[in-house]
Design a protein around this motif. Structure first.
Motif, mmCIF file in Angstrom:
data_model
loop_
_atom_site.group_PDB
_atom_site.id
_atom_site.type_symbol
_atom_site.label_atom_id
_atom_site.label_comp_id
_atom_site.label_asym_id
_atom_site.label_seq_id
_atom_site.Cartn_x
_atom_site.Cartn_y
_atom_site.Cartn_z
ATOM 1 N N ILE A 130 -9.634 3.379 5.005
ATOM 2 C CA ILE A 130 -8.823 2.764 3.946
ATOM 3 C C ILE A 130 -9.023 1.246 3.954
ATOM 4 N N ARG A 131 -8.986 0.648 5.140
ATOM 5 C CA ARG A 131 -9.206 -0.814 5.228
ATOM 6 C C ARG A 131 -10.578 -1.174 4.687
ATOM 7 N N ALA A 164 -5.828 -0.662 -7.108
ATOM 8 C CA ALA A 164 -6.913 0.230 -6.709
ATOM 9 C C ALA A 164 -6.295 1.495 -6.141
ATOM 10 N N TYR A 217 -0.987 -4.195 5.987
ATOM 11 C CA TYR A 217 -0.356 -3.909 4.710
ATOM 12 C C TYR A 217 1.151 -3.714 4.869
ATOM 13 N N LEU A 236 0.855 -1.183 0.000
ATOM 14 C CA LEU A 236 0.000 0.000 0.000
ATOM 15 C C LEU A 236 0.891 1.232 0.000
ATOM 16 N N ARG A 244 -9.220 -0.017 -10.003
ATOM 17 C CA ARG A 244 -10.411 0.526 -9.354
ATOM 18 C C ARG A 244 -10.070 1.912 -8.822
ATOM 19 N N TYR A 246 -3.081 5.119 -1.849
ATOM 20 C CA TYR A 246 -3.909 6.160 -1.231
ATOM 21 C C TYR A 246 -3.155 7.475 -1.358
ATOM 22 N N PHE A 291 -10.686 -0.589 0.662
ATOM 23 C CA PHE A 291 -9.899 -1.566 -0.088
ATOM 24 C C PHE A 291 -10.369 -2.989 0.184
ATOM 25 N N LEU A 342 -1.827 -1.196 -4.079
ATOM 26 C CA LEU A 342 -2.885 -0.316 -3.611
ATOM 27 C C LEU A 342 -2.275 1.061 -3.372
#
Length: 283
Positions: A277-278, A129, A63, A39, A227, A107, A281, A105
């Motif tokens: 976030i958890r 994502a 993560y 992540l 995504r 963010y 995702f 992933l």
């Protein structure tokens, strides 16, 4: 590309591994902690590894969390400051390639969200994502809204040239209503670090003009295998970056996800942001 200077430190009971990756024109400081899917956290403004540390600690139980300093900030040095967001996106791409062959992933928030979206457009195979929290995609705003946003950014840059970095950053924080009191009870006050003004100068000299001129390829984003999750703060509905996120959600035909706090919720609400976030995702 080569990684140099690996070091280890215990943060919150977990080992943080810090190193430097050489990329064309720069050396990127990055940190990795935790175990699980990779992540990447991409900070906004003049923030980097240090600002993301509390959020990263909350996520390291699930993560492998990657944080970094953009070129020119704190521990990342550069011979060629980024003048476009594509440079930042390509830096991140090289960093991900160095660490994993799998899609990651991501963010990102504010400028970091715009970099994350550009990464998704330019290197779609590297992103599984992405959560884009209040990306300043000014092209999506109505004409009055876009004029307001660009006018505020230009005024901040003019304040920097006339008065210096500190007054400019105060103006910027006021425009997007950064409220340090809107925070979780156990979050300590953030004191400016030794790199605060130097990092602000990089943001004001190079990154803010890049934000104003950037045009996101929304069509390519729609076609991406990744995504894409637009997100915004629960308490930031009155500022234009929130409107950008809402407009992006409309363009992509996906719900706008809300996160705790305002524009800088990841700094002031790290526990609540980690939980969202958890959830996002994991859904």
């Amino acid at each position: 590309m080569a990684a140099q200077g690996l070091s280890y430190e215990k943060i919150g009971g977990r080992t943080m591994r810090e190193s430097v990756l050489e990329v064309p024109g720069a050396r990127l400081r990055y940190a990795v902690r935790g175990e699980g899917p990779l992540l990447l956290l991409v900070a906004g403004g003049h923030h980097g590894v240090d600002a993301n540390e509390p959020l990263a600690c909350h996520l390291a139980d699930r993560y492998t969390v990657l944080t970094y300093d953009r070129r020119g900030l704190s521990g990342s040095t550069t011979d060629a400051p980024a003048t476009t967001l594509t440079t930042h996106a390509d830096d991140v791409s090289r960093l991900l390639s160095h660490l994993t062959p799998e899609p990651a992933l991501v963010y990102g928030t504010s400028l970091g969200a715009l970099i994350s979206l550009e990464l998704t457009v330019r290197h779609p195979g590297q992103v599984a994502a992405v959560v884009a929290h209040e990306p300043p995609v000014t092209q999506l705003l109505s004409e009055p809204g876009r004029a307001l946003a660009l006018g505020q950014l230009l005024t901040v840059e003019e304040t920097f040239r006339a008065e210096g970095a500190a007054p400019a950053m105060r103006r910027f924080a006021a425009d997007i209503d950064i409220d340090p009191n809107d925070c979780e009870p156990d979050v300590p006050p953030r004191a400016p670090g030794p790199d605060h003004l130097r990092n602000a100068e990089v943001l004001l000299t190079h990154d803010m003009p890049a934000i104003r001129s950037h045009v996101l390829d929304v069509a390519a984003l729609k076609d991406s295998p990744a995504r894409v999750v637009p997100a915004a703060g629960e308490n930031s509905g009155h500022i234009w970056p929130h409107a950008c996120a809402a407009m992006l959600a409309d363009e992509l035909g996906t719900p706008l996800q809300t996160f705790p706090g305002g524009h800088n919720g990841y700094v002031f609400h790290p526990c609540g942001t980690a939980e969202r976030i958890r959830t996002v995702f994991g859904s």
